[in-house]
Design a protein around this motif. Structure first.
Motif, PDB file in Angstrom:
ATOM      1  N   GLY A 163     -11.790   6.014  -3.725  1.00  0.00           N
ATOM      2  CA  GLY A 163     -11.487   4.821  -3.312  1.00  0.00           C
ATOM      3  C   GLY A 163      -9.490   5.190  -2.823  1.00  0.00           C
ATOM      4  N   MET A 164      -9.368   4.604  -1.694  1.00  0.00           N
ATOM      5  CA  MET A 164      -7.889   4.718  -0.999  1.00  0.00           C
ATOM      6  C   MET A 164      -7.446   3.524  -1.361  1.00  0.00           C
ATOM      7  N   ILE A 165      -6.237   4.041  -0.793  1.00  0.00           N
ATOM      8  CA  ILE A 165      -4.752   2.503  -1.025  1.00  0.00           C
ATOM      9  C   ILE A 165      -3.943   3.439   0.308  1.00  0.00           C
ATOM     10  N   ALA A 166      -3.854   2.608   0.654  1.00  0.00           N
ATOM     11  CA  ALA A 166      -3.285   2.848   2.261  1.00  0.00           C
ATOM     12  C   ALA A 166      -2.036   1.793   2.223  1.00  0.00           C
ATOM     13  N   LEU A 167      -0.949   2.240   2.069  1.00  0.00           N
ATOM     14  CA  LEU A 167       0.548   1.761   1.963  1.00  0.00           C
ATOM     15  C   LEU A 167       1.023   1.653   3.371  1.00  0.00           C
ATOM     16  N   ASP A 168       1.545   0.099   4.276  1.00  0.00           N
ATOM     17  CA  ASP A 168       1.876   0.930   5.598  1.00  0.00           C
ATOM     18  C   ASP A 168       3.804   0.269   5.251  1.00  0.00           C
ATOM     19  N   ARG A 190      11.200   4.606  -0.753  1.00  0.00           N
ATOM     20  CA  ARG A 190      12.104   6.005  -0.879  1.00  0.00           C
ATOM     21  C   ARG A 190      11.024   6.079  -2.403  1.00  0.00           C
ATOM     22  N   ALA A 191      11.802   5.169  -3.094  1.00  0.00           N
ATOM     23  CA  ALA A 191      11.435   6.071  -4.319  1.00  0.00           C
ATOM     24  C   ALA A 191       9.694   5.920  -5.024  1.00  0.00           C
ATOM     25  N   LEU A 192       8.825   5.075  -3.975  1.00  0.00           N
ATOM     26  CA  LEU A 192       7.539   5.148  -4.277  1.00  0.00           C
ATOM     27  C   LEU A 192       7.095   6.351  -3.639  1.00  0.00           C
ATOM     28  N   ASN A 193       7.190   6.547  -1.904  1.00  0.00           N
ATOM     29  CA  ASN A 193       7.123   8.041  -1.440  1.00  0.00           C
ATOM     30  C   ASN A 193       7.449   8.704  -2.607  1.00  0.00           C
ATOM     31  N   ASP A 194       8.274   9.685  -2.745  1.00  0.00           N
ATOM     32  CA  ASP A 194       8.781   9.978  -3.976  1.00  0.00           C
ATOM     33  C   ASP A 194       7.575  10.543  -5.149  1.00  0.00           C
ATOM     34  N   LYS A 195       7.095   8.701  -5.947  1.00  0.00           N
ATOM     35  CA  LYS A 195       6.323   8.955  -7.191  1.00  0.00           C
ATOM     36  C   LYS A 195       4.978   9.762  -6.639  1.00  0.00           C
ATOM     37  N   ILE A 196       4.480   9.158  -5.621  1.00  0.00           N
ATOM     38  CA  ILE A 196       2.900   9.026  -5.188  1.00  0.00           C
ATOM     39  C   ILE A 196       2.946  10.989  -4.745  1.00  0.00           C
ATOM     40  N   SER A 204      -3.080  12.858  -2.077  1.00  0.00           N
ATOM     41  CA  SER A 204      -1.880  11.709  -0.687  1.00  0.00           C
ATOM     42  C   SER A 204      -1.481  12.416   0.658  1.00  0.00           C
ATOM     43  N   TYR A 205      -1.362  11.587   1.378  1.00  0.00           N
ATOM     44  CA  TYR A 205      -1.111  12.113   2.625  1.00  0.00           C
ATOM     45  C   TYR A 205      -0.539  11.103   3.595  1.00  0.00           C
ATOM     46  N   LEU A 206       1.101  11.477   3.923  1.00  0.00           N
ATOM     47  CA  LEU A 206       1.481  10.854   4.315  1.00  0.00           C
ATOM     48  C   LEU A 206       2.029  10.418   5.925  1.00  0.00           C
ATOM     49  N   ALA A 207       0.222  10.019   6.952  1.00  0.00           N
ATOM     50  CA  ALA A 207      -0.071   9.816   7.868  1.00  0.00           C
ATOM     51  C   ALA A 207       1.128   9.244   8.599  1.00  0.00           C
ATOM     52  N   VAL A 213       1.959   5.788   7.441  1.00  0.00           N
ATOM     53  CA  VAL A 213       0.614   5.026   6.159  1.00  0.00           C
ATOM     54  C   VAL A 213       0.369   6.171   5.525  1.00  0.00           C
ATOM     55  N   TYR A 214       0.479   5.712   3.882  1.00  0.00           N
ATOM     56  CA  TYR A 214       0.347   6.594   3.381  1.00  0.00           C
ATOM     57  C   TYR A 214      -1.035   6.201   2.395  1.00  0.00           C
ATOM     58  N   LEU A 215      -1.175   7.595   2.589  1.00  0.00           N
ATOM     59  CA  LEU A 215      -3.278   7.412   2.414  1.00  0.00           C
ATOM     60  C   LEU A 215      -3.415   7.985   0.660  1.00  0.00           C
ATOM     61  N   CYS A 216      -4.240   7.083  -0.169  1.00  0.00           N
ATOM     62  CA  CYS A 216      -4.452   7.353  -1.988  1.00  0.00           C
ATOM     63  C   CYS A 216      -4.959   7.573  -1.817  1.00  0.00           C
ATOM     64  N   CYS A 217      -6.223   9.009  -2.179  1.00  0.00           N
ATOM     65  CA  CYS A 217      -7.482   8.441  -2.736  1.00  0.00           C
ATOM     66  C   CYS A 217      -7.339   9.374  -4.500  1.00  0.00           C
ATOM     67  N   LYS A 218      -8.097   7.891  -4.851  1.00  0.00           N
ATOM     68  CA  LYS A 218      -7.846   8.461  -6.528  1.00  0.00           C
ATOM     69  C   LYS A 218      -8.762   9.226  -7.101  1.00  0.00           C
ATOM     70  N   MET A 219      -7.816  10.315  -7.845  1.00  0.00           N
ATOM     71  CA  MET A 219      -9.274  11.811  -8.330  1.00  0.00           C
ATOM     72  C   MET A 219     -10.268  10.639  -9.193  1.00  0.00           C
TER      73      MET A 219
END
Length: 219
Positions: A163-168, A190-196, A204-207, A213-219
């Motif tokens: 599944g995917m999280i998209a953070l705006d 900034r802290a969350l970007n560093d964490k992801i 993940s990919y920061l598009a 939009v930070y895309l995070c696909c759960k492993m």
């Protein structure tokens, strides 16, 4: 050779010209929202098309949205789902979401949207408590920036593998690279970007779409 291009005004217009046009309902919602307080919170048409492709590719049926505002992104999500799909939409504003509900009804997708007027963390914890961990295909987070880390952690529990999280707003108008900017929202993003970037629970990919939009696909 790797290349990158600055997405300036002309390039962005070119991108928009090569996207499927907005529906009349979405156009009307955009026009009404444009004159409201906080109009900048509404996602752009190009971001909406980006999300639609994601949702269709995931074959998403069960989704969660943190932050509704006037309902544009919720409408995009609901429209991309099959007839038996569901969006649980979290917000705390009865005023803004009353407007959203009018457009959801007009678009014929109101039956796919379950609006929860409560703090999103409470709703997410309630979903976990009722056995819904690992049952969601997609989570879109676009709410208070200082709450992003908590929403992210709860979303990971609710998502199925793959599944995917998209953070705006994860580029935050460029403020994330200005280390002299100590605004609490900027610091939180900034802290969350560093964490992801180091999080091995996700791919993940920061598009550079919209405001990032930070895309995070759960492993």
């Amino acid at each position: 050779m790797s290349r990158w291009i600055k997405v300036d005004g002309p390039i962005n217009r070119y991108i928009v010209e090569h996207l499927e046009p907005e529906s009349p309902v979405l156009q009307a919602l955009c026009r009404e929202t444009a004159g409201m307080e906080g109009a900048q919170m509404q996602i752009s048409h190009e971001q909406a098309r980006f999300m639609t492709v994601l949702l269709k590719s995931l074959q998403a049926k069960r989704t969660l949205e943190v932050g509704v505002y006037t309902g544009y992104s919720t409408l995009i999500t609901a429209t991309a789902l099959p007839a038996d799909g569901k969006v649980i939409a979290c917000d705390i504003s009865a005023e803004w979401t009353a407007m959203a509900k009018r457009y959801w009804q007009e678009a014929g997708v109101a039956d796919r949207i379950d609006l929860r007027l409560a703090p999103a963390q409470d709703t997410m914890r309630e979903l976990l408590a009722t056995g819904e961990a690992g049952t969601f295909d997609f989570v879109f987070i676009d709410a208070d920036k200082t709450g992003y880390d908590s929403y992210y952690e709860l979303a990971l529990q609710l998502l199925r593998p793959g599944g995917m999280i998209a953070l705006d707003n994860c580029l935050w108008n460029g403020s994330v690279v200005d280390l002299n900017d100590h605004d609490e929202d900027t610091v939180a993003i900034r802290a969350l970007n560093d964490k992801i970037a180091l999080d091995r629970r996700v791919n993940s990919y920061l598009a550079p779409v919209g405001d990032g939009v930070y895309l995070c696909c759960k492993m």
